[in-house]
Design a protein around this motif. Structure first.
Motif, PDB file in Angstrom:
ATOM      1  N   GLN A  10      -3.071   1.219  -6.154  1.00  0.00           N
ATOM      2  CA  GLN A  10      -1.477   0.798  -5.972  1.00  0.00           C
ATOM      3  C   GLN A  10      -1.258   1.998  -5.204  1.00  0.00           C
ATOM      4  O   GLN A  10      -0.452   1.869  -4.154  1.00  0.00           O
ATOM      5  N   ARG A  11      -1.688   3.080  -5.288  1.00  0.00           N
ATOM      6  CA  ARG A  11      -1.058   4.329  -4.647  1.00  0.00           C
ATOM      7  C   ARG A  11      -1.870   4.406  -3.196  1.00  0.00           C
ATOM      8  O   ARG A  11      -1.188   4.642  -1.943  1.00  0.00           O
ATOM      9  N   ALA A  12      -3.261   3.708  -3.063  1.00  0.00           N
ATOM     10  CA  ALA A  12      -3.802   3.771  -1.826  1.00  0.00           C
ATOM     11  C   ALA A  12      -3.020   2.598  -0.989  1.00  0.00           C
ATOM     12  O   ALA A  12      -2.891   3.030   0.300  1.00  0.00           O
ATOM     13  N   ALA A  13      -2.522   1.593  -1.280  1.00  0.00           N
ATOM     14  CA  ALA A  13      -1.972   0.776  -0.572  1.00  0.00           C
ATOM     15  C   ALA A  13      -0.673   1.134   0.322  1.00  0.00           C
ATOM     16  O   ALA A  13      -0.431   0.438   1.208  1.00  0.00           O
ATOM     17  N   LYS A  14       0.074   2.355  -0.391  1.00  0.00           N
ATOM     18  CA  LYS A  14       0.862   2.873   0.207  1.00  0.00           C
ATOM     19  C   LYS A  14       0.693   3.419   1.616  1.00  0.00           C
ATOM     20  O   LYS A  14       1.614   3.884   2.335  1.00  0.00           O
ATOM     21  N   GLU A  15      -0.539   3.790   1.739  1.00  0.00           N
ATOM     22  CA  GLU A  15      -0.888   4.436   3.173  1.00  0.00           C
ATOM     23  C   GLU A  15      -0.997   3.532   4.216  1.00  0.00           C
ATOM     24  O   GLU A  15      -1.187   3.758   5.298  1.00  0.00           O
ATOM     25  N   ILE A  16      -1.078   2.117   3.719  1.00  0.00           N
ATOM     26  CA  ILE A  16      -1.122   1.158   4.745  1.00  0.00           C
ATOM     27  C   ILE A  16       0.455   0.822   5.306  1.00  0.00           C
ATOM     28  O   ILE A  16       1.065   0.203   4.686  1.00  0.00           O
ATOM     29  N   LYS A  17       0.441   0.913   6.687  1.00  0.00           N
ATOM     30  CA  LYS A  17       1.810   0.715   7.297  1.00  0.00           C
ATOM     31  C   LYS A  17       1.759  -0.506   8.098  1.00  0.00           C
ATOM     32  O   LYS A  17       0.491  -0.876   8.726  1.00  0.00           O
ATOM     33  N   SER A  18       2.807  -1.014   8.648  1.00  0.00           N
ATOM     34  CA  SER A  18       2.871  -2.305   9.507  1.00  0.00           C
ATOM     35  C   SER A  18       2.051  -2.005  10.995  1.00  0.00           C
ATOM     36  O   SER A  18       2.194  -0.835  11.526  1.00  0.00           O
ATOM     37  N   ASN A  19       1.338  -2.964  11.520  1.00  0.00           N
ATOM     38  CA  ASN A  19       1.157  -2.742  12.855  1.00  0.00           C
ATOM     39  C   ASN A  19      -0.345  -1.960  12.785  1.00  0.00           C
ATOM     40  O   ASN A  19      -0.726  -1.816  13.909  1.00  0.00           O
ATOM     41  N   MET A  20      -0.993  -1.825  11.574  1.00  0.00           N
ATOM     42  CA  MET A  20      -2.214  -0.819  11.628  1.00  0.00           C
ATOM     43  C   MET A  20      -3.400  -1.831  11.792  1.00  0.00           C
ATOM     44  O   MET A  20      -3.468  -3.113  11.512  1.00  0.00           O
ATOM     45  N   TYR A  21      -4.551  -1.075  12.348  1.00  0.00           N
ATOM     46  CA  TYR A  21      -5.856  -1.723  12.305  1.00  0.00           C
ATOM     47  C   TYR A  21      -6.501  -0.784  11.049  1.00  0.00           C
ATOM     48  O   TYR A  21      -6.737   0.384  11.311  1.00  0.00           O
ATOM     49  N   VAL A  22      -7.100  -1.840  10.079  1.00  0.00           N
ATOM     50  CA  VAL A  22      -7.477  -0.852   8.911  1.00  0.00           C
ATOM     51  C   VAL A  22      -8.829  -1.445   8.531  1.00  0.00           C
ATOM     52  O   VAL A  22      -8.964  -2.556   8.591  1.00  0.00           O
ATOM     53  N   ASN A  23      -9.681  -0.537   8.234  1.00  0.00           N
ATOM     54  CA  ASN A  23     -10.977  -0.622   7.555  1.00  0.00           C
ATOM     55  C   ASN A  23     -11.109  -0.249   6.424  1.00  0.00           C
ATOM     56  O   ASN A  23     -10.786   0.884   5.782  1.00  0.00           O
ATOM     57  N   LEU A  24     -11.332  -1.356   5.604  1.00  0.00           N
ATOM     58  CA  LEU A  24     -11.725  -0.973   3.985  1.00  0.00           C
ATOM     59  C   LEU A  24     -12.893  -0.856   3.515  1.00  0.00           C
ATOM     60  O   LEU A  24     -13.770  -1.713   3.632  1.00  0.00           O
ATOM     61  N   GLY A  25     -13.552   0.205   2.928  1.00  0.00           N
ATOM     62  CA  GLY A  25     -14.884   0.471   2.455  1.00  0.00           C
ATOM     63  C   GLY A  25     -15.260  -0.588   1.391  1.00  0.00           C
ATOM     64  O   GLY A  25     -14.351  -1.245   0.737  1.00  0.00           O
ATOM     65  N   ILE A  26     -16.503  -0.687   1.196  1.00  0.00           N
ATOM     66  CA  ILE A  26     -16.978  -1.409   0.178  1.00  0.00           C
ATOM     67  C   ILE A  26     -16.748  -0.976  -1.289  1.00  0.00           C
ATOM     68  O   ILE A  26     -16.528   0.061  -1.350  1.00  0.00           O
ATOM     69  N   GLY A  27     -16.623  -2.013  -1.996  1.00  0.00           N
ATOM     70  CA  GLY A  27     -16.046  -1.663  -3.465  1.00  0.00           C
ATOM     71  C   GLY A  27     -14.625  -1.584  -3.763  1.00  0.00           C
ATOM     72  O   GLY A  27     -13.750  -2.370  -3.277  1.00  0.00           O
ATOM     73  N   LEU A  28     -14.312  -0.588  -4.460  1.00  0.00           N
ATOM     74  CA  LEU A  28     -12.970  -0.401  -4.579  1.00  0.00           C
ATOM     75  C   LEU A  28     -12.108  -0.315  -3.563  1.00  0.00           C
ATOM     76  O   LEU A  28     -10.765  -0.996  -3.658  1.00  0.00           O
ATOM     77  N   PRO A  29     -12.154  -0.066  -2.700  1.00  0.00           N
ATOM     78  CA  PRO A  29     -11.200  -0.250  -1.203  1.00  0.00           C
ATOM     79  C   PRO A  29     -11.024  -1.544  -0.912  1.00  0.00           C
ATOM     80  O   PRO A  29      -9.699  -1.849  -0.429  1.00  0.00           O
ATOM     81  N   THR A  30     -11.671  -2.380  -1.092  1.00  0.00           N
ATOM     82  CA  THR A  30     -11.668  -3.932  -0.755  1.00  0.00           C
ATOM     83  C   THR A  30     -10.364  -4.507  -1.189  1.00  0.00           C
ATOM     84  O   THR A  30      -9.733  -5.388  -0.986  1.00  0.00           O
ATOM     85  N   LEU A  31      -9.979  -4.088  -2.627  1.00  0.00           N
ATOM     86  CA  LEU A  31      -9.122  -4.335  -3.326  1.00  0.00           C
ATOM     87  C   LEU A  31      -7.471  -3.949  -2.900  1.00  0.00           C
ATOM     88  O   LEU A  31      -6.768  -4.307  -3.551  1.00  0.00           O
ATOM     89  N   VAL A  32      -7.517  -2.811  -2.128  1.00  0.00           N
ATOM     90  CA  VAL A  32      -6.031  -2.403  -1.793  1.00  0.00           C
ATOM     91  C   VAL A  32      -5.326  -3.356  -0.820  1.00  0.00           C
ATOM     92  O   VAL A  32      -4.167  -3.288  -1.151  1.00  0.00           O
ATOM     93  N   ALA A  33      -6.214  -4.099  -0.117  1.00  0.00           N
ATOM     94  CA  ALA A  33      -5.204  -5.122   0.601  1.00  0.00           C
ATOM     95  C   ALA A  33      -4.416  -6.066  -0.494  1.00  0.00           C
ATOM     96  O   ALA A  33      -3.114  -6.255   0.013  1.00  0.00           O
ATOM     97  N   ASN A  34      -4.924  -6.316  -1.379  1.00  0.00           N
ATOM     98  CA  ASN A  34      -3.835  -7.046  -2.442  1.00  0.00           C
ATOM     99  C   ASN A  34      -2.859  -6.389  -2.832  1.00  0.00           C
ATOM    100  O   ASN A  34      -1.764  -7.163  -3.309  1.00  0.00           O
ATOM    101  N   GLU A  35      -2.650  -5.294  -2.628  1.00  0.00           N
ATOM    102  CA  GLU A  35      -1.373  -4.238  -3.236  1.00  0.00           C
ATOM    103  C   GLU A  35      -0.605  -4.169  -1.987  1.00  0.00           C
ATOM    104  O   GLU A  35       0.678  -3.546  -2.430  1.00  0.00           O
ATOM    105  N   ALA A  36      -0.875  -4.452  -0.911  1.00  0.00           N
ATOM    106  CA  ALA A  36       0.178  -4.017   0.153  1.00  0.00           C
ATOM    107  C   ALA A  36       1.325  -4.871   0.158  1.00  0.00           C
ATOM    108  O   ALA A  36       1.479  -5.935  -0.585  1.00  0.00           O
ATOM    109  N   THR A  37       2.424  -3.993   0.371  1.00  0.00           N
ATOM    110  CA  THR A  37       3.860  -4.329  -0.030  1.00  0.00           C
ATOM    111  C   THR A  37       4.264  -5.538   0.974  1.00  0.00           C
ATOM    112  O   THR A  37       3.753  -5.527   2.034  1.00  0.00           O
TER     113      THR A  37
END
Length: 214
Positions: A10-37
């Motif tokens: 949930q804290r990591a998801a706050k790092e994602i901002k509009s209009n970004m190109y984002v790469n999420l690593g294997i494992g735990l990072p792949t779940l971050v997209a589900n928490e984007a506001t």
């Protein structure tokens, strides 16, 4: 354990901002997209195996075995997604076109070194895109638990595992705290959950500054 991991995600998801190109690593990072506001829009998730525009995980009836991410998990593609070979994908990474890479970590040092691709003596499938991402992405955020299963700090004075990159971490998010790295120095900028400053000190091998007066 799941509660701690959810706090990190949930804290990591706050790092994602509009209009970004984002790469999420294997494992735990792949779940971050589900928490984007909901207010974060037009984010394109990139996978180094050749997909820009990764969508949600598919339902069982919508699984397409040919559509996978870098971790070989089946995914979906959003409207406007693009497919290309891995050479094009790595050119995108190496060319500095990825705004944010969120990666897992095994160890992070006080100077922002990262070790996340192998443990000597254990089977390794390969380093994946980690070494390219830590050097090519505009910002590198590492997420991991603060201590290992033996209670030993994973936030080290010096990494003991083979390095992925030296001085490449911009921000570290654990289940206890958030650290930023500037000019080779590590600074505690945020406590997470019920963590206290003393607890972070006790569980952190690395020396760090704080963003506030103690």
């Amino acid at each position: 354990m799941m509660a701690e991991r959810q706090l990190i995600i949930q804290r990591a998801a706050k790092e994602i901002k509009s209009n970004m190109y984002v790469n999420l690593g294997i494992g735990l990072p792949t779940l971050v997209a589900n928490e984007a506001t909901a207010d974060v829009q037009h984010v394109f998730y990139q996978s180094e195996n050749g997909l820009l525009g990764i969508g949600a995980y598919p339902t069982e009836s919508a699984v397409d075995a040919d559509l996978i991410n870098a971790g070989k998990e089946t995914v979906t593609a959003v409207q406007g997604a693009a497919y290309f070979d891995s050479a094009e994908s790595f050119a995108m990474i190496r060319g500095g076109h990825i705004d944010l890479a969120i990666l897992g970590g095994m160890e992070v040092s006080s100077s922002g070194d990262l070790a996340n691709w192998m443990i000597p003596g254990k089977m390794v499938k390969g380093m994946g895109g980690a070494m390219d991402l830590v050097n090519g992405a505009k910002e590198v955020v590492v997420i991991m638990e603060h201590v290992n299963k033996h209670g030993e700090s994973k936030v080290k004075a010096e990494c003991t595992l083979p390095l992925t990159g030296r001085g490449v971490v911009n921000k570290l998010i654990t289940d206890l705290a958030v650290f930023e790295f500037t000019d080779g120095k590590m600074k505690l900028v945020e406590l997470l959950g019920d963590a206290t400053l003393q607890e972070v000190k006790d569980k952190t091998e690395a020396a760090f500054e704080t963003a506030w007066h103690e």
